[in-house]
Write an enzyme that holds these catalytic residues in place. Structure first.
Site, PDB file in Angstrom:
ATOM      1  N   GLY A   1       0.782  -1.240   0.000  1.00  0.00           N
ATOM      2  CA  GLY A   1       0.000   0.000   0.000  1.00  0.00           C
ATOM      3  C   GLY A   1       0.810   1.284   0.000  1.00  0.00           C
TER       4      GLY A   1
ATOM      5  N   ASN B   1       1.376   3.125  -2.577  1.00  0.00           N
ATOM      6  CA  ASN B   1       0.624   4.079  -3.408  1.00  0.00           C
ATOM      7  C   ASN B   1      -0.591   4.613  -2.655  1.00  0.00           C
ATOM      8  OD1 ASN B   1       1.730   4.508  -6.239  1.00  0.00           O
ATOM      9  ND2 ASN B   1       1.929   2.285  -6.000  1.00  0.00           N
TER      10      ASN B   1
ATOM     11  N   LEU C   1     -10.848  -7.840 -12.481  1.00  0.00           N
ATOM     12  CA  LEU C   1     -12.245  -7.420 -12.333  1.00  0.00           C
ATOM     13  C   LEU C   1     -12.998  -7.812 -13.598  1.00  0.00           C
ATOM     14  CD1 LEU C   1     -11.404  -3.863 -11.005  1.00  0.00           C
ATOM     15  CD2 LEU C   1     -12.440  -5.699  -9.658  1.00  0.00           C
TER      16      LEU C   1
ATOM     17  N   HIS D   1       0.268   1.625 -13.453  1.00  0.00           N
ATOM     18  CA  HIS D   1       1.085   0.517 -13.977  1.00  0.00           C
ATOM     19  C   HIS D   1       2.549   0.968 -14.027  1.00  0.00           C
ATOM     20  CE1 HIS D   1       2.025  -3.108 -16.164  1.00  0.00           C
ATOM     21  NE2 HIS D   1       2.784  -2.366 -16.958  1.00  0.00           N
TER      22      HIS D   1
ATOM     23  N   ASP E   1      -4.631  -3.217 -18.957  1.00  0.00           N
ATOM     24  CA  ASP E   1      -3.762  -2.046 -19.203  1.00  0.00           C
ATOM     25  C   ASP E   1      -4.091  -1.347 -20.527  1.00  0.00           C
ATOM     26  OD1 ASP E   1      -2.358  -2.493 -16.807  1.00  0.00           O
ATOM     27  OD2 ASP E   1      -0.991  -3.882 -17.775  1.00  0.00           O
TER      28      ASP E   1
ATOM     29  N   ALA F   1       8.160   8.269  -9.891  1.00  0.00           N
ATOM     30  CA  ALA F   1       7.011   8.385 -10.796  1.00  0.00           C
ATOM     31  C   ALA F   1       5.672   8.048 -10.124  1.00  0.00           C
ATOM     32  CB  ALA F   1       7.237   7.511 -12.030  1.00  0.00           C
ATOM     33  N   GLU F   2       5.525   6.808  -9.643  1.00  0.00           N
ATOM     34  CA  GLU F   2       4.195   6.372  -9.189  1.00  0.00           C
ATOM     35  C   GLU F   2       3.603   7.262  -8.109  1.00  0.00           C
ATOM     36  OE1 GLU F   2       3.705   2.137  -8.438  1.00  0.00           O
ATOM     37  OE2 GLU F   2       5.473   1.720  -9.627  1.00  0.00           O
TER      38      GLU F   2
HETATM   39  C1  GRF Z   1       3.077  -0.789  -7.742  1.00  0.00           C
HETATM   40  O1  GRF Z   1       4.298  -1.012  -8.377  1.00  0.00           O
HETATM   41  C2  GRF Z   1       2.023  -0.528  -8.788  1.00  0.00           C
HETATM   42  O2  GRF Z   1       2.500   0.120  -9.904  1.00  0.00           O
HETATM   43  C3  GRF Z   1       1.590  -1.904  -9.151  1.00  0.00           C
HETATM   44  O3  GRF Z   1       1.651  -2.638  -7.921  1.00  0.00           O
HETATM   45  C4  GRF Z   1       2.563  -2.028  -7.023  1.00  0.00           C
HETATM   46  C5  GRF Z   1       1.826  -1.734  -5.739  1.00  0.00           C
HETATM   47  O4  GRF Z   1       2.622  -1.366  -4.683  1.00  0.00           O
HETATM   48  N1  GRF Z   1       0.340  -1.896  -9.849  1.00  0.00           N
HETATM   49  P1  GRF Z   1       1.976  -0.786  -3.342  1.00  0.00           P
HETATM   50  O5  GRF Z   1       1.065  -1.839  -2.745  1.00  0.00           O
HETATM   51  O6  GRF Z   1       1.250   0.485  -3.675  1.00  0.00           O
HETATM   52  O7  GRF Z   1       3.152  -0.521  -2.439  1.00  0.00           O
END
Ligand code: GRF
Length: 207
Positions: free
Chosen positions: A15, A17, A97, A113, A154, A183-184
């Site tokens: 988690g 993100n 899903l 992604h 995707d 990035a993310e």
């Molecule tokens: C991230 O690399 C995201 O891009 C991918 O899964 C990972 C999730 O990591 N879809 P987290 O659970 O947010 O740490």
């Protein structure tokens, strides 16, 4: 009057993100969003601890409790409706899903992604596999993509992308970490805010 959009974040693991989203909301960078729900397809994941710490309601919906994908979709939809959710964010959610779900929430499901789509994406590309594929191919630049979710893995419309350089001695693990940090965790909150702001502003115009 401006109405904030209720956001549900779907998780399956650590988690980080989700944490980036919570932090962005807490420092006022997501003024059109309210993260009101976390849904996990697994019990005992650290993402659920993060939700608890920030007083965000969480619900576990396990795929194995349902005999069909349709029943799983219905269970998820029920939870989302009970909680008046407007926008869904898949933040490392590792369960497929169904079309019932993606059709019902068309243009309202956002995924992150860890590559620059259309490279290293689609069925089978998740987690470290994505970064291993980028290194094996020898690309010098990778990154992350935030996109809407449709029935094609995707394959939905891109919302934001950010590039990250690959370094000489990168391993899948070091690359994964850098893509997250550079990035993310940046473009996911920005993208969610962008989508929520557009919806909130449309609501004002249509009233
Ligand atoms: C991230 O690399 C995201 O891009 C991918 O899964 C990972 C999730 O990591 N879809 P987290 O659970 O947010 O740490």
């Amino acid at each position: 009057m401006l109405r904030k959009q209720n956001v549900a974040v779907f998780v399956s693991g650590g988690g980080t993100n989700l944490q980036a989203l919570i932090d962005a909301e807490n420092i006022g960078k997501m003024p059109h969003c309210n993260i009101t729900l976390v849904i996990s397809n697994k019990p005992d994941v650290f993402a659920l601890e993060r939700a608890k710490k920030h007083n965000i309601k969480s619900v576990v919906v396990e795929r194995k409790q349902y005999s069909s994908l349709q029943d799983f979709d219905t269970a998820l939809i029920d939870v989302l409706e009970e909680n008046n959710i407007d926008i869904i964010v898949l933040a490392g959610f590792l369960t497929i899903l169904g079309e019932d779900f993606t059709n019902k929430y068309a243009n309202r499901i956002i995924n992150i992604h860890p590559s620059l789509i259309p490279s290293f994406c689609g069925s089978g590309y998740y987690g470290l596999k994505v970064h291993r594929a980028a290194l094996d191919y020898g690309v010098k630049v990778t990154g992350a993509t935030v996109h809407f979710v449709n029935e094609i893995p995707d394959g939905g419309k891109i919302i934001m992308q950010k590039a990250v350089n690959i370094e000489e001695n990168d391993t899948p693990e070091t690359l994964q970490k850098r893509v997250m940090e550079e990035a993310e965790w940046i473009i996911l909150p920005q993208s969610v805010e962008k989508v929520c702001a557009e919806r909130s502003n449309n609501e004002i115009e249509n009233n």
